[in-house]
Motif scaffolding. Structure first.
Motif, mmCIF file in Angstrom:
data_model
loop_
_atom_site.group_PDB
_atom_site.id
_atom_site.type_symbol
_atom_site.label_atom_id
_atom_site.label_comp_id
_atom_site.label_asym_id
_atom_site.label_seq_id
_atom_site.Cartn_x
_atom_site.Cartn_y
_atom_site.Cartn_z
ATOM 1 N N VAL A 70 0.841 -1.208 0.000
ATOM 2 C CA VAL A 70 0.000 0.000 0.000
ATOM 3 C C VAL A 70 0.871 1.251 0.000
ATOM 4 N N ALA A 71 1.943 1.240 0.806
ATOM 5 C CA ALA A 71 2.844 2.401 0.834
ATOM 6 C C ALA A 71 3.473 2.621 -0.544
ATOM 7 N N ALA A 72 3.898 1.522 -1.188
ATOM 8 C CA ALA A 72 4.499 1.643 -2.517
ATOM 9 C C ALA A 72 3.475 2.109 -3.548
ATOM 10 N N ARG A 91 11.761 2.644 2.632
ATOM 11 C CA ARG A 91 11.971 2.513 4.077
ATOM 12 C C ARG A 91 10.882 1.644 4.700
ATOM 13 N N THR A 92 9.639 1.829 4.282
ATOM 14 C CA THR A 92 8.548 1.003 4.809
ATOM 15 C C THR A 92 8.772 -0.469 4.490
ATOM 16 N N SER A 124 10.193 -5.833 6.253
ATOM 17 C CA SER A 124 11.007 -7.026 5.962
ATOM 18 C C SER A 124 11.862 -7.411 7.161
ATOM 19 N N ASN A 125 12.362 -6.430 7.886
ATOM 20 C CA ASN A 125 13.205 -6.710 9.045
ATOM 21 C C ASN A 125 12.451 -7.465 10.140
ATOM 22 N N LEU A 126 11.126 -7.347 10.151
ATOM 23 C CA LEU A 126 10.333 -8.058 11.153
ATOM 24 C C LEU A 126 10.392 -9.566 10.962
ATOM 25 N N ILE A 127 10.644 -10.017 9.739
ATOM 26 C CA ILE A 127 10.657 -11.459 9.461
ATOM 27 C C ILE A 127 11.991 -11.929 8.882
ATOM 28 N N ARG A 128 12.888 -10.997 8.589
ATOM 29 C CA ARG A 128 14.151 -11.369 7.942
ATOM 30 C C ARG A 128 15.095 -12.075 8.897
ATOM 31 N N VAL A 170 8.390 -5.935 -3.622
ATOM 32 C CA VAL A 170 8.343 -4.500 -3.320
ATOM 33 C C VAL A 170 9.752 -3.969 -3.052
ATOM 34 N N LEU A 171 10.568 -4.741 -2.354
ATOM 35 C CA LEU A 171 11.947 -4.313 -2.096
ATOM 36 C C LEU A 171 12.709 -4.091 -3.394
ATOM 37 N N LEU A 172 12.628 -5.057 -4.304
ATOM 38 C CA LEU A 172 13.351 -4.929 -5.567
ATOM 39 C C LEU A 172 12.780 -3.798 -6.416
ATOM 40 N N GLU A 173 11.451 -3.671 -6.431
ATOM 41 C CA GLU A 173 10.839 -2.588 -7.202
ATOM 42 C C GLU A 173 11.257 -1.226 -6.671
ATOM 43 N N ASP A 174 11.201 -1.051 -5.350
ATOM 44 C CA ASP A 174 11.556 0.246 -4.761
ATOM 45 C C ASP A 174 13.041 0.543 -4.946
#
Length: 341
Positions: free
Chosen positions: A11-13, A132-133, A138-142, A162-166
């Protein structure tokens, strides 16, 4: 957690890309910059991709049916693969075409020269918020995984996508800023074409990486080695099981793991006692690895013949095919082992 985190990042993206796409289109109409047009289409493609990920997540939550007895969890992988196709075609190939078109007829930016710079800087700020979002979620489950391993091993496709797209969007904005800036400084439109070509190559590379990783999920991936070891301990950590003859795992969706195993059990006085033992083993597996929601345990009496009928302890981590994981296949395996023994 991964599903909720993925939705928040998507949603943020989506909000960031819609706003960015509008401003980039306005800048393109005012300046005629090919880098701005490539980035506009890139943002439109990203916005559509986030819509596809949200749709895939919604459709994956449908209840299982007789035709799809294991549910629709893998639909999230299907839509993630479509995202890779859209990013490759609508984003990467269009940018490369626009770069070729601009190189054939280069011209400087003559009108509203300050607009693309302002728009690109603003876009970098908005895209950084989206990135950043995605990083926070991702850090919550990485855990302790590296970013490369997280992207390659994650069973939930949304956050890696989303990480790769951003990341690609931020790098692409820098490329566009470089192309536009050099065009304004030198008055040579070839710099604009070069920036556009760099954006196109970047998007194609990211799309290929996404396609490769999502293809692996579509084909069917088993549990990670640590989870396999945990499941093995849960199975044998009790008097109900003497040993595992063979075991296979398969992700039916990001949060649903299938476990199918042939287990050697001690002699039992009754079928009721055997059933209680199997139920106890299943409970231990689910407590140890909560995503192991579909479990098929085939009891057997261990012998060299039964061992040869399986795949052996060394192949525990092998990925099961859907056919091999069905109850019918389990029954067929039981028949074969009993006939041989």
């Amino acid at each position: 957690m991964s599903a909720n985190g993925g939705t928040k990042a998507i949603v943020a993206a989506l909000l960031a890309n819609v706003g960015i796409a509008v401003t980039k289109f306005i800048a393109f109409l005012l300046t005629g910059s090919s880098s701005m047009l490539a980035e506009s289409i890139h943002s439109v493609a990203d916005s559509g991709n986030q819509g596809l990920l949200l749709l895939g997540g919604k459709r994956a939550r449908r209840e299982a049916t007789p035709q799809h007895p294991f549910g629709y969890g893998r639909e999230r992988y299907v839509y993630a693969f479509i995202v890779a196709i859209v990013l490759f075609s609508l984003g990467g190939l269009f940018a490369l075409y626009e770069a070729w078109h601009k190189a054939a007829d280069p011209h400087p930016i003559e009108n509203w020269q300050w607009v693309p710079v302002v728009v690109l800087v603003a876009a970098i700020v908005m895209e950084s918020f989206s990135f950043r979002t995605a990083i926070v979620e991702s850090n919550l489950i990485r855990g302790n995984q590296s970013w490369v391993r997280f992207i390659r091993r994650s069973k939930a496709p949304e956050l890696p996508v989303v990480l790769l797209e951003d990341f690609g969007a931020l790098v692409g904005l820098v490329f566009a800023l470089f192309g536009v800036g050099m065009t304004l400084i030198t008055g040579n439109g070839m710099w604009d074409a070069a920036g556009t070509a760099m954006i196109g190559v970047l998007l194609v590379v990211i799309a290929v990486v996404l396609a490769i990783e999502t293809k692996s999920l579509l084909l069917g991936e088993g549990a990670e080695a640590t989870d396999v070891a945990t499941i093995e301990r849960a199975v044998t950590d009790g008097p109900e099981v003497e040993r595992i003859i063979h075991m296979k795992t398969l992700y039916l969706g990001p949060e649903e793991l299938l476990v199918a195993a042939k287990i050697a059990v001690p002699a039992c006085e009754s079928a009721e006692e055997l059933a209680r033992g199997i139920n106890a083993v299943e409970a231990r597996i689910r407590a140890a690895v909560p995503v192991a929601r579909v479990i098929y345990l085939e009891p057997d009496v261990w012998s060299a013949t039964a061992q040869r009928a399986g795949t052996g302890a060394a192949a525990h981590t092998a990925v099961a095919t859907p056919e091999a994981a069905t109850p019918q296949a389990a029954v067929a395996g039981a028949d074969e082992s009993h006939a041989g023994g």
